[in-house]
Design an enzyme around this catalytic site. Sequence first.
Site, PDB file in Angstrom:
ATOM      1  N   SER A  63      42.096  30.957  49.299  1.00  0.00           N
ATOM      2  CA  SER A  63      40.890  31.059  48.483  1.00  0.00           C
ATOM      3  C   SER A  63      39.881  30.076  49.066  1.00  0.00           C
ATOM      4  O   SER A  63      40.041  28.865  48.927  1.00  0.00           O
ATOM      5  CB  SER A  63      41.185  30.735  47.020  1.00  0.00           C
ATOM      6  OG  SER A  63      40.005  30.794  46.241  1.00  0.00           O
ATOM      7  N   ARG A  64      38.849  30.604  49.732  1.00  0.00           N
ATOM      8  CA  ARG A  64      37.979  29.755  50.535  1.00  0.00           C
ATOM      9  C   ARG A  64      37.019  28.915  49.703  1.00  0.00           C
ATOM     10  O   ARG A  64      36.629  27.827  50.117  1.00  0.00           O
ATOM     11  CB  ARG A  64      37.196  30.610  51.541  1.00  0.00           C
ATOM     12  CG  ARG A  64      38.096  31.375  52.506  1.00  0.00           C
ATOM     13  CD  ARG A  64      37.302  32.120  53.555  1.00  0.00           C
ATOM     14  NE  ARG A  64      38.190  32.905  54.401  1.00  0.00           N
ATOM     15  CZ  ARG A  64      38.500  34.174  54.191  1.00  0.00           C
ATOM     16  NH1 ARG A  64      37.970  34.804  53.154  1.00  0.00           N
ATOM     17  NH2 ARG A  64      39.310  34.817  54.990  1.00  0.00           N
ATOM     18  N   ILE A  65      36.595  29.428  48.568  1.00  0.00           N
ATOM     19  CA  ILE A  65      35.599  28.697  47.778  1.00  0.00           C
ATOM     20  C   ILE A  65      36.080  28.390  46.362  1.00  0.00           C
ATOM     21  O   ILE A  65      35.399  27.682  45.629  1.00  0.00           O
ATOM     22  CB  ILE A  65      34.273  29.479  47.706  1.00  0.00           C
ATOM     23  CG1 ILE A  65      34.468  30.808  46.963  1.00  0.00           C
ATOM     24  CG2 ILE A  65      33.707  29.717  49.085  1.00  0.00           C
ATOM     25  CD1 ILE A  65      33.176  31.567  46.749  1.00  0.00           C
TER      26      ILE A  65
ATOM     27  N   ASP B 133      35.878  36.355  49.876  1.00  0.00           N
ATOM     28  CA  ASP B 133      35.977  34.897  49.926  1.00  0.00           C
ATOM     29  C   ASP B 133      37.420  34.410  49.964  1.00  0.00           C
ATOM     30  O   ASP B 133      37.677  33.223  49.734  1.00  0.00           O
ATOM     31  CB  ASP B 133      35.280  34.287  48.698  1.00  0.00           C
ATOM     32  CG  ASP B 133      33.833  34.728  48.596  1.00  0.00           C
ATOM     33  OD1 ASP B 133      33.123  34.655  49.608  1.00  0.00           O
ATOM     34  OD2 ASP B 133      33.414  35.155  47.501  1.00  0.00           O
TER      35      ASP B 133
END
Length: 495
Positions: free
Chosen positions: A361-363, A336
């Site tokens: 940090s995608r989420i 992620d």
Amino acid sequence: MRINRLVDQQRWVQGYHPGLRVIERGEVISIGDGIVWVRGLPSAALADILEFSDGSRGMVFDLSTERIGVVLLQRRGQLGAGSSVSRVRHHCSIGVGDALLGRVIDPLGDPLDGGPLPHCEFQQPLDGLSAPITAREFVNQPLYTGNRIIDTLLPIGRGQRQLIIGDEGLGRSSIALDTVIHQRHQGVRCVYVLIGQKRSTVANTLDILRRHGALEYTTVVVAAARALPGLQYLAPLAGCAIAEFWMRRGMDTLVVYDDLGTHARLYRELSLLLRRPPGREAYPGDIFSIHARLLERSTRLNSAHGGGSMTALPIVGTLQGEIAAYIPTNLISITDGQIYLTQELFSAGFKPAIDITRSVSRIGGKAQHEKIKQQAGRIKLDYLQFLELEGFTHIGARLEPAMEKQLKRGRVLRELLKQPLFKPQLIAAHFSWLLAYNQGWLDDYEIKQVEGVIDRLTRGVAGSRLTLDHPQEEWLHEVEVWLREVGSGEHRSGA
């Protein structure tokens, strides 16, 4: 005691039912490099555990019409061609539970710390299925690492999979150890997996965890470089199974895989020895699915399934910063987000050497506290503008006074983002310097004074009752008071 023995014998006789028993026995054809070729055992399946006549054990790794490829997990001294072999059980499992806290074990659950065998009431399969989508919850709670850059600009949520990537010697493992150390008062149980590491590296890791009091809530799974290849292959699966048991009982866990690059190379060697067809860079075609199955087990469960979480920090190495290599790109696509460390920043003294421009940090932002998110958003924009502006100074370009001020402000920010090794900080301490910087209260400080500012703010937060839930006005007042001690008299450049 003799009466009890007679009673047990009578019960055994009463429960005995004579009948035909068929037991399959195979024979060893050849052995070498941790691989055993066996003929016979027509009912054997992949991942079955086999036992040899001398007490050695192995796991079925490859099936063909004429023979079985087995990787050794335990080897005694008398194993050779002609030895008999039989099936023990269907799947490889490991004992799990609270008895493993503070212990150092191998991937089969045997102790490596000189202590007794852990008494575990439950068994967990090493290669289990990941939780279905209906059992999962959105990542909505933060996992604080204690690192200024990560907690503010690259936040991680509980249940997230965040890759740590970079060349050897840049501090990848140090970031993971910092994160484990910071979980001491966060209610997170940790599992640290060491795959194919030197004994000196293993000893140093254990010493760091012990000195900082982190071993009491951590289980260390070790398959050192001299261990059998089969054990090294099982190491990340064992660490995942231990953390997964706690997660399914509603607990928050963190598992570190140090590192999956070594694991991929080991799997390539085993596959080539088993004569599987090679693919890109000689890796077998299923290397992607091996790591995807492993990392997909890290998630956050919903309340109906206990509400536990397992956060994964896989580590992978690069060669001369080549982020587009086969294994790194595979892991980037599975995880992620990634924390990317570069040699240029490390050589320039910026530690931890995290390249903010190529890290993401995608989420994690969904789990970040709103006050931190608000302040950190301005920080990241300022830092990226500073890096672009600093590039012009390298070619000797003349800058206006406003740009000079912005450049000085950016250098203060860069100094704020530096952090000593194994000194994680509370999120409230991060919030204090974020406020101070965004308010412009640090603009008049020299670079050498920034460390003193951070120390004072950290001590102020430690002795204060303030939390992130308090109004921002209270925070601003307290931060301003703390800064007066380091901002008065000769401490400031403007004095």
